[in-house]
Each structure stands twice: as structure tokens, then as C-alpha cells.
Write a protein that holds these residues in place. Structure first.
Motif, PDB file in Angstrom:
ATOM      1  N   SER A   8     -92.815  12.394 -44.862  1.00  0.00           N
ATOM      2  CA  SER A   8     -93.006  13.563 -44.560  1.00  0.00           C
ATOM      3  C   SER A   8     -92.733  13.726 -43.180  1.00  0.00           C
ATOM      4  O   SER A   8     -93.313  14.466 -42.148  1.00  0.00           O
ATOM      5  N   THR A  13     -90.660  17.350 -44.727  1.00  0.00           N
ATOM      6  CA  THR A  13     -91.353  18.346 -44.448  1.00  0.00           C
ATOM      7  C   THR A  13     -90.528  19.847 -44.722  1.00  0.00           C
ATOM      8  O   THR A  13     -91.046  20.792 -45.466  1.00  0.00           O
ATOM      9  N   LYS A  17     -91.564  22.390 -47.585  1.00  0.00           N
ATOM     10  CA  LYS A  17     -91.738  23.892 -47.281  1.00  0.00           C
ATOM     11  C   LYS A  17     -90.995  24.586 -48.078  1.00  0.00           C
ATOM     12  O   LYS A  17     -91.395  25.652 -48.926  1.00  0.00           O
ATOM     13  N   LEU A  39     -99.306  19.111 -43.825  1.00  0.00           N
ATOM     14  CA  LEU A  39     -98.632  19.809 -44.974  1.00  0.00           C
ATOM     15  C   LEU A  39     -99.813  20.281 -46.081  1.00  0.00           C
ATOM     16  O   LEU A  39     -99.631  21.438 -46.429  1.00  0.00           O
ATOM     17  N   TYR A  43     -99.507  24.293 -46.830  1.00  0.00           N
ATOM     18  CA  TYR A  43     -98.607  24.801 -48.148  1.00  0.00           C
ATOM     19  C   TYR A  43     -99.413  24.414 -49.431  1.00  0.00           C
ATOM     20  O   TYR A  43    -100.187  23.445 -49.565  1.00  0.00           O
ATOM     21  N   THR A  47    -100.529  15.973 -51.780  1.00  0.00           N
ATOM     22  CA  THR A  47    -100.077  14.861 -50.892  1.00  0.00           C
ATOM     23  C   THR A  47    -100.989  13.593 -51.445  1.00  0.00           C
ATOM     24  O   THR A  47    -101.922  13.822 -51.853  1.00  0.00           O
TER      25      THR A  47
END
Length: 294
Positions: A8, A13, A17, A39, A43, A47
Motif C-alpha cells: 500500500s 495506493t 485508486k 485506503l 475508496y 483491505t
């Protein structure tokens, strides 16, 4: 498509995105819970906290039935191992971020496929290619080669003196030409054009053509092609080193870096470049580097 991203950091990242905006099924795996929380809260993705090189972590992240596994941690060895594990667990395709240009050598491709890394991403290599293309084709905004370079897609901003200015595409269709207008970007809006659309000043027009006809677009867009030889690079990064290695003697490179030890490394890795130990914010140093003559 189900995609698992290991790492990440900046690259992971950014990928998360982009792919989440395309409504893909994204899971990001990392041992840094703080980055994952950011994150997760911003979004549309899942995770999972854990080591990307752990069999149990990757199993719990759902690697067994993922369509694509991308390992982009800062460590290439960890990325390759993560891909090998993911492949063994059932991932359809794996991609690893690397820092070693030798790993991109086609002669070594079968070895990495055999151990479970189907493909490699070398960011510095990709950045160097983009810079070289920008230097070679400095009249375009975007340059893409398709089908091994047989087709060229270029994005060009129309100047006020462009012969194409004000022309409707249906009018263009009545003339003899060797290109196709694929898209128009105008004021942050992308237009898939039809016959009644008109080309306007400051449009970024995307032309599809062949390599032998691409130069005909220069004058039609009101542009001029400049031959660039002298290039000053601010900072002796890994991209700068890869750029010098890939461009050969096509350009005269000067690399400016304020770190003396870094300059010593650069002198070894970029023997054909001129290395300048100075602060890029120093006006006198820039003048001494000959920036006014570039």
C-alpha cells in the motif's frame, strides 16, 4: 475482475485508486494498518492486514480465485516471492514490481514464469521510455505505439495556425489523408467525435496513423519538430540513471545533484554524462551548466 494488490505504498495506493474507480473487486494486502485504514475509508475496496509473503495471509485475502495478483511493495525480492506464493495458491496471473533491469531481459522471462511471476513492472524503465519518447517527439502531448509500432496513436494540441483549425470531421473525410481522428479532449471533456464535430484551437486531438505518415501531422496541427540534443537532469535518481543507459549517445546528458557521494556514484553508472555537484536552486550553478544554451 478480482484483483489483489500486495503493498500500500505510493504505487499500490495509486493502482488501488485507479482500479476501484473502474469498479473492479479490489483487495489490498499490507502489514501497515495505518495505510490500509486510509485506503479503506476513502475508496471502494477491501483491505487485509498481514505479510504479503505469508501463505495464510494470502489465503485469507482470497488469492486462490483472484484474476490478477500485483505485488508492488518497495522490495523486489519480496514481490517475486509473493507472486510465487500467490501463483501456487491459484492466482490466474501475477505481476511483480522490480528494481533490476536484468529481470526484464526476455532471456530470463521463462525462469520467472516458472517460479510464478508472470510479468514484471519496472517503474524506472517505463518512466525512461516516456521521457525518451517526449524528447524524440516533442510536438506531441501523448505518444502510444500499438501492434509493435505498426500503428501510432498521438495526442496533439492544435495551435492557432493549424490548417485543421475549424474543420468539421465530415469535411476532413472529403480530403485525402492518412490518419483517423479517434478522440478529442476539450476543456477536460473527452469527445468521441462524429462527422459534425469541429476541431477547435487548444483541442487535444488524438490521431491514429501509421509510422510512415505520422510526420504529416506536425504541420497540420501548427507544430514544429525540434531536434533536442542537450538535456539537463535535476537530481541523480534511478530514473536518471536508467534514462542515460537507455538513450545511449542520442542525447548529451548533464545531471545535477547536490549530494557529492551521489555524484560519485553517478560518474560510475553514467560515464557518458556530465555530472555536476551543485544545488539545482543555485542560479549561478545553472548558468555554469549551460542552461541558457539548451
Amino acid at each position: 475482475m478480482k484483483i489483489v494488490i500486495a503493498g500500500s505504498g505510493e504505487v499500490g495506493t495509486h493502482l488501488a485508486k485507479l482500479l476501484s474507480n473502474e469498479e473492479q473487486d479490489i483487495t489490498v494486502v499490507d502489514s501497515d494498518g495505518e495505510k490500509l485504514s486510509m485506503l479503506d475509508s476513502n475508496y471502494n475496496l477491501l483491505t487485509f492486514k498481514g505479510s504479503p509473503t505469508s501463505f495464510s495471509t494470502l489465503r485469507q485475502a482470497g488469492v486462490e480465485d483472484c484474476d490478477l495478483f500485483i505485488a508492488v511493495t518497495p522490495f523486489e525480492t519480496r514481490n517475486i516471492i509473493a507472486c510465487a506464493i500467490a501463483k501456487s495458491l491459484g492466482a490466474s496471473k501475477t505481476v511483480a514490481r522490480i528494481d533490476n533491469y536484468e529481470f526484464k531481459d526476455p532471456a530470463n522471462h521463462d525462469f520467472f514464469v516458472h517460479i510464478g511471476a508472470d510479468d514484471m513492472i519496472y517503474p524506472e524503465y517505463l518512466a525512461a521510455i516516456e521521457i525518451i519518447q517526449a524528447l524524440r517527439h516533442n510536438w506531441v502531448r501523448h505518444w502510444f505505439e500499438l501492434h509493435n509500432g505498426e500503428l501510432i496513436l498521438v495526442g496533439v494540441k492544435l495551435r492557432d495556425n493549424a490548417p485543421l483549425k475549424g474543420m468539421q470531421l465530415k469535411e476532413l473525410g472529403m480530403t485525402e489523408h492518412s490518419f483517423h481522428v479517434a478522440a478529442i479532449k476539450r476543456n477536460h471533456e473527452t469527445i468521441i467525435p462524429g462527422g459534425h464535430d469541429r476541431l477547435e484551437v487548444n483541442d487535444i486531438v488524438y490521431f491514429m496513423t501509421t509510422r510512415e505518415h505520422v510526420d504529416s501531422l506536425v504541420a497540420l496541427c501548427g507544430k514544429t519538430q525540434r531536434k533536442i540534443r542537450d538535456v539537463l537532469i535535476m537530481g541523480g535518481s534511478r530514473i536518471a540513471i536508467r534514462l542515460c543507459a537507455m538513450a545511449g549517445d542520442e542525447f548529451n546528458f548533464k545531471i545535477m545533484d547536490m549530494d557529492r557521494d551521489r555524484c560519485l556514484v553517478l560518474s560510475e553508472k553514467c560515464p557518458d554524462a556530465t555530472i555536476i555537484n551543485a544545488d539545482a536552486r543555485d542560479t549561478d550553478a545553472l548558468l555554469d551548466a549551460g542552461i541558457t544554451d539548451m
